[in-house]
Scaffold this motif. Sequence first.
Motif, PDB file in Angstrom:
ATOM      1  N   THR A  27     -19.263 -21.905   9.156  1.00 31.55           N
ATOM      2  CA  THR A  27     -20.602 -21.312   9.161  1.00 31.55           C
ATOM      3  C   THR A  27     -21.008 -20.671   7.842  1.00 31.55           C
ATOM      4  O   THR A  27     -22.192 -20.569   7.563  1.00 31.55           O
ATOM      5  CB  THR A  27     -20.714 -20.243  10.257  1.00 31.55           C
ATOM      6  N   SER A  28     -20.099 -20.194   7.058  1.00 28.51           N
ATOM      7  CA  SER A  28     -20.373 -19.534   5.772  1.00 28.51           C
ATOM      8  C   SER A  28     -21.327 -18.358   5.898  1.00 28.51           C
ATOM      9  O   SER A  28     -22.300 -18.239   5.164  1.00 28.51           O
ATOM     10  CB  SER A  28     -20.936 -20.536   4.766  1.00 28.51           C
ATOM     11  N   THR A  29     -21.034 -17.447   6.817  1.00 26.15           N
ATOM     12  CA  THR A  29     -21.885 -16.264   6.986  1.00 26.15           C
ATOM     13  C   THR A  29     -21.386 -15.073   6.184  1.00 26.15           C
ATOM     14  O   THR A  29     -22.139 -14.159   5.920  1.00 26.15           O
ATOM     15  CB  THR A  29     -21.930 -15.831   8.460  1.00 26.15           C
ATOM     16  N   PHE A  30     -20.136 -15.049   5.844  1.00 27.63           N
ATOM     17  CA  PHE A  30     -19.439 -13.975   5.148  1.00 27.63           C
ATOM     18  C   PHE A  30     -19.216 -12.753   6.048  1.00 27.63           C
ATOM     19  O   PHE A  30     -18.355 -11.947   5.762  1.00 27.63           O
ATOM     20  CB  PHE A  30     -20.122 -13.552   3.837  1.00 27.63           C
ATOM     21  N   MET A  34     -15.417 -10.970   6.871  1.00 27.00           N
ATOM     22  CA  MET A  34     -15.080  -9.547   6.915  1.00 27.00           C
ATOM     23  C   MET A  34     -14.431  -9.185   8.253  1.00 27.00           C
ATOM     24  O   MET A  34     -13.479  -8.409   8.299  1.00 27.00           O
ATOM     25  CB  MET A  34     -16.324  -8.686   6.687  1.00 27.00           C
ATOM     26  N   ALA A  35     -14.919  -9.750   9.345  1.00 27.46           N
ATOM     27  CA  ALA A  35     -14.310  -9.512  10.657  1.00 27.46           C
ATOM     28  C   ALA A  35     -12.904 -10.105  10.702  1.00 27.46           C
ATOM     29  O   ALA A  35     -11.993  -9.517  11.309  1.00 27.46           O
ATOM     30  CB  ALA A  35     -15.178 -10.105  11.762  1.00 27.46           C
ATOM     31  N   ILE A  71     -18.133  -5.017   6.558  1.00 26.96           N
ATOM     32  CA  ILE A  71     -19.439  -5.684   6.517  1.00 26.96           C
ATOM     33  C   ILE A  71     -20.424  -4.865   5.697  1.00 26.96           C
ATOM     34  O   ILE A  71     -21.144  -5.394   4.842  1.00 26.96           O
ATOM     35  CB  ILE A  71     -19.956  -5.970   7.936  1.00 26.96           C
ATOM     36  N   VAL A  72     -20.461  -3.553   5.928  1.00 26.32           N
ATOM     37  CA  VAL A  72     -21.359  -2.687   5.148  1.00 26.32           C
ATOM     38  C   VAL A  72     -20.963  -2.719   3.676  1.00 26.32           C
ATOM     39  O   VAL A  72     -21.819  -2.821   2.789  1.00 26.32           O
ATOM     40  CB  VAL A  72     -21.348  -1.244   5.706  1.00 26.32           C
TER      41      VAL A  72
END
Length: 155
Positions: A27-30, A34-35, A71-72
């Motif tokens: 998916t390449s969401t980044f 992080m998760a 994520i932040v």
Amino acid sequence: MEQLLSQITWWHWLVFALILFGVEMVTSTFDLLMASIAAALTAIFASVAPESATAWHVQILVFMFASVALIVLSRSVFPNMRKAAPEHPTLNKRMVQLVGQRGEITREFNGGQGQVRIGDTVWGAEAADGEGALNIGDRVVVDSTRSSMVIVRKA
């Protein structure tokens, strides 16, 4: 449900991290990256912390806080990570790449058209507007391109 959750160990988190990483590759969401890192950190926590501190609810809290923090952090420190890299302006545009290249006339210009050797390739060429006579052996510079022809002027 609580009985099932109480059996979570470090390798469950490691498998979860690998699954998240695999989905991220598709998916390449980044965010899933992080998760995935947070799940790997939770696996490390679950393997090194004392058993009294690794209850299932503590592990889930560690995962949640690590996920949110990463994520932040990734969105604030690396805001351009989600943007696609711009394509180079002349990538796969062979004719545009020729502009500014130097060459040598290989065939007389009759009616404003002739041939120019640029590197190891011979190109059909036209004389630039206002350009005088171009003779075999003259050094030229590609001024522009049109279709598969180069527009040249004397160097």
